[in-house]
Design a protein around this motif. Structure first.
Motif, PDB file in Angstrom:
ATOM      1  N   LEU A  36     -23.012   8.028   1.758  1.00 36.32           N
ATOM      2  CA  LEU A  36     -23.787   6.979   2.414  1.00 36.32           C
ATOM      3  C   LEU A  36     -23.070   6.434   3.652  1.00 36.32           C
ATOM      4  CD1 LEU A  36     -26.200   4.947   2.249  1.00 36.32           C
ATOM      5  CD2 LEU A  36     -24.758   3.560   0.748  1.00 36.32           C
ATOM      6  N   LYS A  37     -23.822   6.256   4.755  1.00 42.16           N
ATOM      7  CA  LYS A  37     -23.253   5.712   5.986  1.00 42.16           C
ATOM      8  C   LYS A  37     -24.108   4.554   6.494  1.00 42.16           C
ATOM      9  CE  LYS A  37     -21.413   8.326   9.171  1.00 42.16           C
ATOM     10  NZ  LYS A  37     -21.247   9.356  10.225  1.00 42.16           N
ATOM     11  N   VAL A  38     -23.432   3.470   6.862  1.00 50.31           N
ATOM     12  CA  VAL A  38     -24.078   2.265   7.377  1.00 50.31           C
ATOM     13  C   VAL A  38     -23.417   1.910   8.707  1.00 50.31           C
ATOM     14  CG1 VAL A  38     -24.510  -0.198   6.951  1.00 50.31           C
ATOM     15  CG2 VAL A  38     -24.609   1.445   5.058  1.00 50.31           C
ATOM     16  N   SER A  57     -33.378 -12.125   9.513  1.00 53.50           N
ATOM     17  CA  SER A  57     -33.620 -11.076   8.530  1.00 53.50           C
ATOM     18  C   SER A  57     -32.296 -10.371   8.247  1.00 53.50           C
ATOM     19  CB  SER A  57     -34.644 -10.080   9.094  1.00 53.50           C
ATOM     20  OG  SER A  57     -34.883  -9.018   8.203  1.00 53.50           O
ATOM     21  N   GLY A  58     -31.968 -10.202   6.987  1.00 54.20           N
ATOM     22  CA  GLY A  58     -30.709  -9.558   6.603  1.00 54.20           C
ATOM     23  C   GLY A  58     -30.809  -8.055   6.793  1.00 54.20           C
ATOM     24  N   THR A  59     -30.455  -7.604   7.989  1.00 52.11           N
ATOM     25  CA  THR A  59     -30.784  -6.248   8.414  1.00 52.11           C
ATOM     26  C   THR A  59     -29.610  -5.295   8.253  1.00 52.11           C
ATOM     27  OG1 THR A  59     -32.332  -7.224   9.986  1.00 52.11           O
ATOM     28  CG2 THR A  59     -31.752  -4.925  10.325  1.00 52.11           C
ATOM     29  N   VAL A  60     -29.880  -4.176   7.575  1.00 50.73           N
ATOM     30  CA  VAL A  60     -28.884  -3.123   7.365  1.00 50.73           C
ATOM     31  C   VAL A  60     -29.370  -1.871   8.076  1.00 50.73           C
ATOM     32  CG1 VAL A  60     -27.566  -1.794   5.677  1.00 50.73           C
ATOM     33  CG2 VAL A  60     -28.320  -4.127   5.115  1.00 50.73           C
ATOM     34  N   PHE A  61     -28.605  -1.411   9.057  1.00 49.63           N
ATOM     35  CA  PHE A  61     -28.941  -0.218   9.826  1.00 49.63           C
ATOM     36  C   PHE A  61     -28.232   0.987   9.209  1.00 49.63           C
ATOM     37  CE2 PHE A  61     -29.639  -3.658  12.800  1.00 49.63           C
ATOM     38  CZ  PHE A  61     -30.732  -3.252  13.561  1.00 49.63           C
ATOM     39  N   PHE A  62     -29.024   1.963   8.767  1.00 45.35           N
ATOM     40  CA  PHE A  62     -28.465   3.158   8.142  1.00 45.35           C
ATOM     41  C   PHE A  62     -28.344   4.287   9.162  1.00 45.35           C
ATOM     42  CE2 PHE A  62     -30.221   0.692   4.698  1.00 45.35           C
ATOM     43  CZ  PHE A  62     -29.224   0.769   3.741  1.00 45.35           C
ATOM     44  N   SER A  63     -27.328   5.109   9.000  1.00 47.48           N
ATOM     45  CA  SER A  63     -27.085   6.216   9.916  1.00 47.48           C
ATOM     46  C   SER A  63     -28.027   7.380   9.626  1.00 47.48           C
ATOM     47  CB  SER A  63     -25.636   6.690   9.791  1.00 47.48           C
ATOM     48  OG  SER A  63     -24.746   5.622  10.015  1.00 47.48           O
ATOM     49  N   GLY A 112     -34.870   6.042   4.543  1.00 50.51           N
ATOM     50  CA  GLY A 112     -35.418   7.126   3.724  1.00 50.51           C
ATOM     51  C   GLY A 112     -34.441   8.224   3.364  1.00 50.51           C
ATOM     52  N   GLN A 113     -33.545   8.579   4.302  1.00 54.77           N
ATOM     53  CA  GLN A 113     -32.610   9.676   4.036  1.00 54.77           C
ATOM     54  C   GLN A 113     -31.529   9.292   3.033  1.00 54.77           C
ATOM     55  OE1 GLN A 113     -33.094   8.168   6.930  1.00 54.77           O
ATOM     56  NE2 GLN A 113     -31.160   7.542   7.851  1.00 54.77           N
ATOM     57  N   TRP A 114     -31.458   8.001   2.710  1.00 56.56           N
ATOM     58  CA  TRP A 114     -30.465   7.510   1.745  1.00 56.56           C
ATOM     59  C   TRP A 114     -31.137   6.876   0.526  1.00 56.56           C
ATOM     60  CZ3 TRP A 114     -26.035   9.521   2.899  1.00 56.56           C
ATOM     61  CH2 TRP A 114     -25.649   9.694   4.231  1.00 56.56           C
ATOM     62  N   GLN A 115     -32.349   7.223   0.254  1.00 61.27           N
ATOM     63  CA  GLN A 115     -33.113   6.539  -0.800  1.00 61.27           C
ATOM     64  C   GLN A 115     -32.403   6.485  -2.151  1.00 61.27           C
ATOM     65  OE1 GLN A 115     -36.788   8.305  -2.451  1.00 61.27           O
ATOM     66  NE2 GLN A 115     -37.822   6.414  -1.833  1.00 61.27           N
TER      67      GLN A 115
END
Length: 304
Positions: A36-38, A57-63, A112-115
């Motif tokens: 997993l990458k963030v 908004s508590g925003t998490v950006f995934f790689s 989606g790629q880290w569901q």
């Protein structure tokens, strides 16, 4: 609570179905591998008002990203896969930290790629007291199976409907099947989530915000997108919250694909007027000043 989950050995999480053996560390079309990458986790104040509110908004950006749009404003993380490897346990703590900072919700950007990893982290965080609405911030390019797996974890969908034209989606996102896939996906998420529900503070608690980013030189396709949005709204008035965006900025490889300029005020007004004529008035429009690079967050591993 166990954090066990299955890492795909033949990945079919997105409509590309590239079959990458991510369990063996191979990367898929999306750029995501087996860990997993963030790229960033912070309060974000530039979403629609019923998402960002007053506290953010508590925003998490995934790689990584399955679409790889040539004009992506988040291209360092979506196309270049910038980010930090984190454990599921660390992601659960990130969610709890954002809640402690006062976030209105947890906003998962291109998750989606880290569901499988994210569902495991949400389960851990809920067991530890996470009780905020969860937002899935997606380009709309999702499989029915993926949407079903999000059932019970996603409360709000912040989804795009980018294109209708297969030629345009092929040029901009290498996805000629985009509209066929996204139409099916959006119908599935509306059925899953139901009509918008707001809290007493005016914040969205459940429902679908459907976004469209108007592209310079392609407003005829924007009209076709709005036709589809209006058809859904006519069939079930109020089933979605439309959001018509003007913030397009020519990032990344945009100039190579013929969209190396910002949208004009005239073009955007035509798109907005068309939306109004179609009855898409119970939603959001943007000021032209939104097309500014400073509204794109710095991907500097904040909060990770």
């Amino acid at each position: 609570m166990s954090t066990s989950f299955v890492i795909p050995s033949r990945c079919t999480l997105c409509p590309r179905r590239c079959g990458a053996d991510r369990a063996a560390g191979r990367t898929g079309y999306c750029g995501a591998g087996g860990t997993l990458k963030v790229a960033r986790a912070a309060l974000h104040f530039w979403e629609e008002p019923c998402i960002s509110g007053t506290r953010g908004s508590g925003t998490v950006f995934f790689s990584g990203c399955a679409l790889q749009c040539c004009y992506c404003q988040n291209y360092p993380i979506s196309a270049q896969c910038f980010g930090k490897e984190v454990t599921v346990e660390r992601l659960a703590q990130i969610f709890l930290d954002l809640q402690a900072q006062g976030a209105h919700n947890i906003n998962l950007v291109t998750p989606g790629q880290w569901q499988p990893w994210i569902i495991a982290a949400l389960t851990l965080a809920r067991d530890a007291g996470l009780d905020l609405p969860i937002v899935c911030n997606t380009g709309g390019y999702e499989t029915p199976d993926s949407i079903r797996r999000w059932q019970g974890f996603i409360d709000i969908w912040l989804a795009d409907l980018k294109y209708v034209s297969p030629a345009l989606s092929a040029e901009m996102s290498a996805a000629p099947d985009y509209f066929a896939v996204a139409k099916q996906a959006i119908e599935a998420i509306m059925a899953q989530t139901g009509r918008p529900v707001y809290g007493p503070d005016g914040m969205l608690r459940r429902g679908v915000i459907l976004r469209h980013l108007a592209l310079p030189g392609h407003i005829d396709d924007s009209f076709r997108v709005l036709d589809q949005m209006a058809a859904w709204n006519d069939a079930d008035p109020g089933c979605l919250v439309p959001s018509i965006m003007s913030q397009y900025t020519p990032f990344y490889k945009a100039a190579e694909h013929g969209i190396g300029r910002r949208i004009t005020t005239y073009e955007y007004r035509r798109v907005v007027n068309y939306a109004v004529d179609k009855g898409l008035t119970s939603g959001f429009m943007q000021q032209k000043s939104s097309a500014r690079e400073e509204y794109t967050p710095a991907f500097d591993l904040t909060g990770v």
